[in-house]
Motif scaffolding. Sequence first.
Motif, mmCIF file in Angstrom:
data_model
loop_
_atom_site.group_PDB
_atom_site.id
_atom_site.type_symbol
_atom_site.label_atom_id
_atom_site.label_comp_id
_atom_site.label_asym_id
_atom_site.label_seq_id
_atom_site.Cartn_x
_atom_site.Cartn_y
_atom_site.Cartn_z
ATOM 1 N N GLU A 158 14.257 1.373 4.110
ATOM 2 C CA GLU A 158 12.898 0.897 3.840
ATOM 3 C C GLU A 158 12.236 0.389 5.111
ATOM 4 N N ARG A 159 12.993 -0.337 5.908
ATOM 5 C CA ARG A 159 12.422 -0.864 7.146
ATOM 6 C C ARG A 159 12.049 0.252 8.120
ATOM 7 N N LEU A 160 12.805 1.337 8.107
ATOM 8 C CA LEU A 160 12.431 2.497 8.914
ATOM 9 C C LEU A 160 11.072 3.038 8.475
ATOM 10 N N VAL A 161 10.915 3.167 7.165
ATOM 11 C CA VAL A 161 9.687 3.742 6.610
ATOM 12 C C VAL A 161 8.479 2.848 6.862
ATOM 13 N N LEU A 162 8.665 1.537 6.738
ATOM 14 C CA LEU A 162 7.534 0.614 6.817
ATOM 15 C C LEU A 162 7.216 0.151 8.240
ATOM 16 N N SER A 163 8.018 0.549 9.191
ATOM 17 C CA SER A 163 7.751 0.134 10.573
ATOM 18 C C SER A 163 6.449 0.782 11.068
ATOM 19 N N PRO A 164 5.754 0.129 12.003
ATOM 20 C CA PRO A 164 4.474 0.671 12.509
ATOM 21 C C PRO A 164 4.646 2.083 13.056
ATOM 22 N N ARG A 165 3.659 2.931 12.766
ATOM 23 C CA ARG A 165 3.726 4.328 13.173
ATOM 24 C C ARG A 165 2.552 4.675 14.094
ATOM 25 N N GLU A 166 2.787 5.652 14.967
ATOM 26 C CA GLU A 166 1.748 6.098 15.885
ATOM 27 C C GLU A 166 1.276 7.515 15.581
ATOM 28 N N ASP A 167 1.845 8.117 14.513
ATOM 29 C CA ASP A 167 1.519 9.511 14.216
ATOM 30 C C ASP A 167 0.438 9.664 13.153
ATOM 31 N N GLY A 168 -0.051 8.534 12.619
ATOM 32 C CA GLY A 168 -1.101 8.605 11.610
ATOM 33 C C GLY A 168 -0.601 8.850 10.202
ATOM 34 N N MET A 169 0.716 8.972 10.013
ATOM 35 C CA MET A 169 1.254 9.181 8.669
ATOM 36 C C MET A 169 1.264 7.855 7.918
ATOM 37 N N ALA A 170 0.662 7.826 6.746
ATOM 38 C CA ALA A 170 0.637 6.618 5.922
ATOM 39 C C ALA A 170 1.932 6.544 5.115
ATOM 40 N N ALA A 171 2.766 5.543 5.417
ATOM 41 C CA ALA A 171 4.068 5.420 4.766
ATOM 42 C C ALA A 171 4.171 4.091 4.037
ATOM 43 N N CYS A 172 4.600 4.151 2.782
ATOM 44 C CA CYS A 172 4.754 2.943 1.989
ATOM 45 C C CYS A 172 6.028 3.053 1.155
#
Length: 332
Positions: A150-164
């Motif tokens: 979960e922490r992998l998924v919710l970490s800040p992203r730079e690719d513009g993919m919205a992950a929740c």
Amino acid sequence: MTRRILITGATGGLGTALVREALSRGHEVRATGRDENAGKLLETMGASFVTCDLAADVCDLYDLVDGCQSVIHAAGLSASWGRRDAFERNNVMATRLLLDAASAAGVRRFVFISSPSIYAALHDRTGIGPDDAPTDPPLNHYARTKLAAERLVLSPREDGMAACAVRPRALVGEGDRVILPRLVELASRKRVPLPGGGTALIEMTDLRDAAWAICEAEERAPDLSGKGINVSGGKPVAVRKVASDLAATLGLSPRLVSLPRPLARAVATTMEMAARLTGSATEPPLTRYTLATLAYSQTFDLEPARRLLGYTPRYDALATVLEQARKLEGAE
């Protein structure tokens, strides 16, 4: 807007409910899982199916996500006992690889199915909010690896993919291979020990409600990036009532015996230690995680789910359990 959605873990009870819900919303579904027979059923529903083990080298994740606009990641190793490396491989490594593949393919939405096991504790936790701290340390490898993923998924992203992430509580309904079978096995005993007298509150969730909430999270993903959302059926019920109602439905009359919590905790700890020392692959009859689910209350604050998803449970989860039990009894 119609999207092509990849749903992993689609051959499980939740996965099948997700496929059905996504199709009902007009989306195109690419489903994946390891059960080919269950995959054929998904194809009759209107999904395309790909047999795949996400953590296996032979599974081309880049090909799997190609052409998809969204991913709903429900696959994983869901068990309360097992080898540490198996949980790492199926829950953490597979999620990392899928995230990388989705990012490379230009996927815009990623919904991870996390687990309320991250909150499991040997004390009551009621009205848990999505930002409340997970139990530290987690009670088993499953909870630890789901939290890590979960922490992998919710970490800040730079690719513009919205992950929740969505954390559905105690899933029951058609296709449930976890909770109902265990409850039926317990109810079939002559004596059923209930830690703490069975006063702990459990909050089950109908698979249909969970699937609706998860697909709604996919719909609203651009506004939910980086968020985790707790979902349940919203009707806490005492473990003792679940046990007695189920036994009555099945025409059984086990003796419900109260087991003091301190004694149950000592027994669970001893059994876990013995199993680890002997390297047993078989889950002990009582573990600390099982004790946490039976002896201590865990309920969710659903206000964030209502605000963020417009979520209101439509089904009475206990009624669903009893309905499925009646079907099970009629099939035997």
